[in-house]
Design a protein around this motif. Structure first.
Motif, PDB file in Angstrom:
ATOM      1  N   ILE A  44       0.833  -1.204   0.000  1.00 45.58           N
ATOM      2  CA  ILE A  44       0.000   0.000   0.000  1.00 45.58           C
ATOM      3  C   ILE A  44       0.868   1.255   0.000  1.00 45.58           C
ATOM      4  O   ILE A  44       0.570   2.231  -0.705  1.00 45.58           O
ATOM      5  CB  ILE A  44      -0.971  -0.007   1.199  1.00 45.58           C
ATOM      6  CG1 ILE A  44      -1.816  -1.276   1.205  1.00 45.58           C
ATOM      7  CG2 ILE A  44      -1.856   1.223   1.195  1.00 45.58           C
ATOM      8  CD1 ILE A  44      -2.715  -1.454   0.015  1.00 45.58           C
ATOM      9  N   SER A  45       1.954   1.253   0.757  1.00 39.18           N
ATOM     10  CA  SER A  45       2.852   2.420   0.788  1.00 39.18           C
ATOM     11  C   SER A  45       3.475   2.670  -0.573  1.00 39.18           C
ATOM     12  O   SER A  45       3.593   3.819  -1.021  1.00 39.18           O
ATOM     13  CB  SER A  45       3.964   2.212   1.820  1.00 39.18           C
ATOM     14  OG  SER A  45       3.444   2.118   3.102  1.00 39.18           O
ATOM     15  N   GLY A  46       3.886   1.589  -1.242  1.00 38.06           N
ATOM     16  CA  GLY A  46       4.463   1.732  -2.582  1.00 38.06           C
ATOM     17  C   GLY A  46       3.462   2.270  -3.584  1.00 38.06           C
ATOM     18  O   GLY A  46       3.790   3.145  -4.397  1.00 38.06           O
ATOM     19  N   LEU A  47       2.232   1.762  -3.526  1.00 36.17           N
ATOM     20  CA  LEU A  47       1.199   2.261  -4.436  1.00 36.17           C
ATOM     21  C   LEU A  47       0.857   3.716  -4.139  1.00 36.17           C
ATOM     22  O   LEU A  47       0.664   4.522  -5.057  1.00 36.17           O
ATOM     23  CB  LEU A  47      -0.057   1.393  -4.336  1.00 36.17           C
ATOM     24  CG  LEU A  47       0.058  -0.021  -4.891  1.00 36.17           C
ATOM     25  CD1 LEU A  47      -1.196  -0.827  -4.569  1.00 36.17           C
ATOM     26  CD2 LEU A  47       0.306   0.014  -6.382  1.00 36.17           C
ATOM     27  N   ALA A  48       0.781   4.061  -2.854  1.00 37.36           N
ATOM     28  CA  ALA A  48       0.461   5.443  -2.480  1.00 37.36           C
ATOM     29  C   ALA A  48       1.548   6.394  -2.954  1.00 37.36           C
ATOM     30  O   ALA A  48       1.256   7.488  -3.434  1.00 37.36           O
ATOM     31  CB  ALA A  48       0.279   5.543  -0.971  1.00 37.36           C
ATOM     32  N   LYS A  49       2.792   5.986  -2.803  1.00 39.61           N
ATOM     33  CA  LYS A  49       3.889   6.846  -3.258  1.00 39.61           C
ATOM     34  C   LYS A  49       3.888   6.969  -4.783  1.00 39.61           C
ATOM     35  O   LYS A  49       4.133   8.039  -5.328  1.00 39.61           O
ATOM     36  CB  LYS A  49       5.223   6.299  -2.771  1.00 39.61           C
ATOM     37  CG  LYS A  49       6.363   7.217  -3.055  1.00 39.61           C
ATOM     38  CD  LYS A  49       7.584   6.864  -2.263  1.00 39.61           C
ATOM     39  CE  LYS A  49       8.634   7.930  -2.488  1.00 39.61           C
ATOM     40  NZ  LYS A  49       9.792   7.754  -1.679  1.00 39.61           N
ATOM     41  N   ALA A  50       3.587   5.866  -5.474  1.00 37.63           N
ATOM     42  CA  ALA A  50       3.551   5.893  -6.936  1.00 37.63           C
ATOM     43  C   ALA A  50       2.453   6.815  -7.455  1.00 37.63           C
ATOM     44  O   ALA A  50       2.624   7.479  -8.476  1.00 37.63           O
ATOM     45  CB  ALA A  50       3.352   4.484  -7.476  1.00 37.63           C
ATOM     46  N   PHE A  51       1.319   6.875  -6.742  1.00 39.65           N
ATOM     47  CA  PHE A  51       0.210   7.719  -7.158  1.00 39.65           C
ATOM     48  C   PHE A  51       0.216   9.088  -6.495  1.00 39.65           C
ATOM     49  O   PHE A  51      -0.712   9.866  -6.667  1.00 39.65           O
ATOM     50  CB  PHE A  51      -1.126   7.017  -6.900  1.00 39.65           C
ATOM     51  CG  PHE A  51      -1.364   5.841  -7.798  1.00 39.65           C
ATOM     52  CD1 PHE A  51      -1.548   6.009  -9.158  1.00 39.65           C
ATOM     53  CD2 PHE A  51      -1.393   4.558  -7.275  1.00 39.65           C
ATOM     54  CE1 PHE A  51      -1.765   4.920  -9.991  1.00 39.65           C
ATOM     55  CE2 PHE A  51      -1.612   3.462  -8.097  1.00 39.65           C
ATOM     56  CZ  PHE A  51      -1.785   3.646  -9.457  1.00 39.65           C
ATOM     57  N   GLY A  52       1.243   9.380  -5.693  1.00 36.25           N
ATOM     58  CA  GLY A  52       1.372  10.688  -5.063  1.00 36.25           C
ATOM     59  C   GLY A  52       0.385  10.946  -3.939  1.00 36.25           C
ATOM     60  O   GLY A  52      -0.016  12.083  -3.717  1.00 36.25           O
ATOM     61  N   LEU A  53      -0.008   9.914  -3.206  1.00 32.36           N
ATOM     62  CA  LEU A  53      -0.997  10.063  -2.138  1.00 32.36           C
ATOM     63  C   LEU A  53      -0.389  10.096  -0.742  1.00 32.36           C
ATOM     64  O   LEU A  53      -1.116  10.134   0.238  1.00 32.36           O
ATOM     65  CB  LEU A  53      -2.011   8.913  -2.197  1.00 32.36           C
ATOM     66  CG  LEU A  53      -2.820   8.788  -3.477  1.00 32.36           C
ATOM     67  CD1 LEU A  53      -3.651   7.528  -3.454  1.00 32.36           C
ATOM     68  CD2 LEU A  53      -3.704  10.018  -3.657  1.00 32.36           C
ATOM     69  N   SER A  54       0.908  10.053  -0.624  1.00 31.94           N
ATOM     70  CA  SER A  54       1.528   9.939   0.694  1.00 31.94           C
ATOM     71  C   SER A  54       1.973  11.290   1.259  1.00 31.94           C
ATOM     72  O   SER A  54       2.910  11.346   2.044  1.00 31.94           O
ATOM     73  CB  SER A  54       2.726   8.990   0.607  1.00 31.94           C
ATOM     74  OG  SER A  54       3.675   9.480  -0.320  1.00 31.94           O
ATOM     75  N   GLY A  55       1.284  12.349   0.925  1.00 28.56           N
ATOM     76  CA  GLY A  55       1.707  13.677   1.349  1.00 28.56           C
ATOM     77  C   GLY A  55       1.312  14.061   2.758  1.00 28.56           C
ATOM     78  O   GLY A  55       2.143  14.457   3.570  1.00 28.56           O
ATOM     79  N   SER A  56       0.054  13.966   3.126  1.00 28.42           N
ATOM     80  CA  SER A  56      -0.401  14.459   4.424  1.00 28.42           C
ATOM     81  C   SER A  56      -0.165  13.436   5.526  1.00 28.42           C
ATOM     82  O   SER A  56      -0.002  12.241   5.291  1.00 28.42           O
ATOM     83  CB  SER A  56      -1.887  14.818   4.366  1.00 28.42           C
ATOM     84  OG  SER A  56      -2.653  13.652   4.227  1.00 28.42           O
ATOM     85  N   GLU A  57      -0.157  13.935   6.761  1.00 23.68           N
ATOM     86  CA  GLU A  57       0.121  13.077   7.907  1.00 23.68           C
ATOM     87  C   GLU A  57      -1.008  12.081   8.168  1.00 23.68           C
ATOM     88  O   GLU A  57      -0.763  10.934   8.536  1.00 23.68           O
ATOM     89  CB  GLU A  57       0.364  13.927   9.148  1.00 23.68           C
ATOM     90  CG  GLU A  57       0.828  13.135  10.340  1.00 23.68           C
ATOM     91  CD  GLU A  57       1.202  14.024  11.498  1.00 23.68           C
ATOM     92  OE1 GLU A  57       0.935  13.589  12.624  1.00 23.68           O
ATOM     93  OE2 GLU A  57       1.731  15.111  11.287  1.00 23.68           O
ATOM     94  N   GLY A  58      -2.263  12.507   8.000  1.00 19.99           N
ATOM     95  CA  GLY A  58      -3.397  11.608   8.220  1.00 19.99           C
ATOM     96  C   GLY A  58      -3.400  10.440   7.257  1.00 19.99           C
ATOM     97  O   GLY A  58      -3.665   9.297   7.637  1.00 19.99           O
TER      98      GLY A  58
END
Length: 102
Positions: free
Chosen positions: A27-41
């Motif tokens: 999930i972390s890899g997919l989120a980073k690939a799609f640019g979703l890992s920006g906010s703390e929440g």
């Protein structure tokens, strides 16, 4: 069927080593690939989802194996249980109860 647990264990081993060594769980890899890992929440939700995958990984791998092999998904995931009833009414009661739950 006999090697199902061993195969699931090997699949879990490969997944854990691959994700830990690379530093990118699924999930972390997919989120980073799609640019979703920006906010703390979002960061903590992503980590929670990754932790849930690690927790249920053996069950997920057994399900994947059964889908691949075309086997029944609802078949029990553990070994068989032996119940000994030493007198007839205990054996009959145990059989009636256990036939309902297994």
């Amino acid at each position: 069927h006999i090697l199902e647990n061993a195969k699931a264990y090997i699949m879990s081993f490969i997944y854990v080593f691959g994700t830990v060594i690379s530093g990118y769980p699924l999930i972390s890899g997919l989120a980073k690939a799609f640019g979703l890992s920006g906010s703390e929440g979002v960061f903590y939700i992503i980590r929670l989802l990754d932790a849930m995958i690690y927790f249920w990984l053996p069950q997920i791998n057994i399900t994947i194996l059964r889908l691949y092999q075309g086997r029944n998904l609802r078949h029990r995931m553990v070994g068989r249980t032996v119940v000994i009833g030493d007198i007839p009414w205990v054996a009959q009661s145990a059989e009636a109860f256990l036939s309902k739950i297994f």
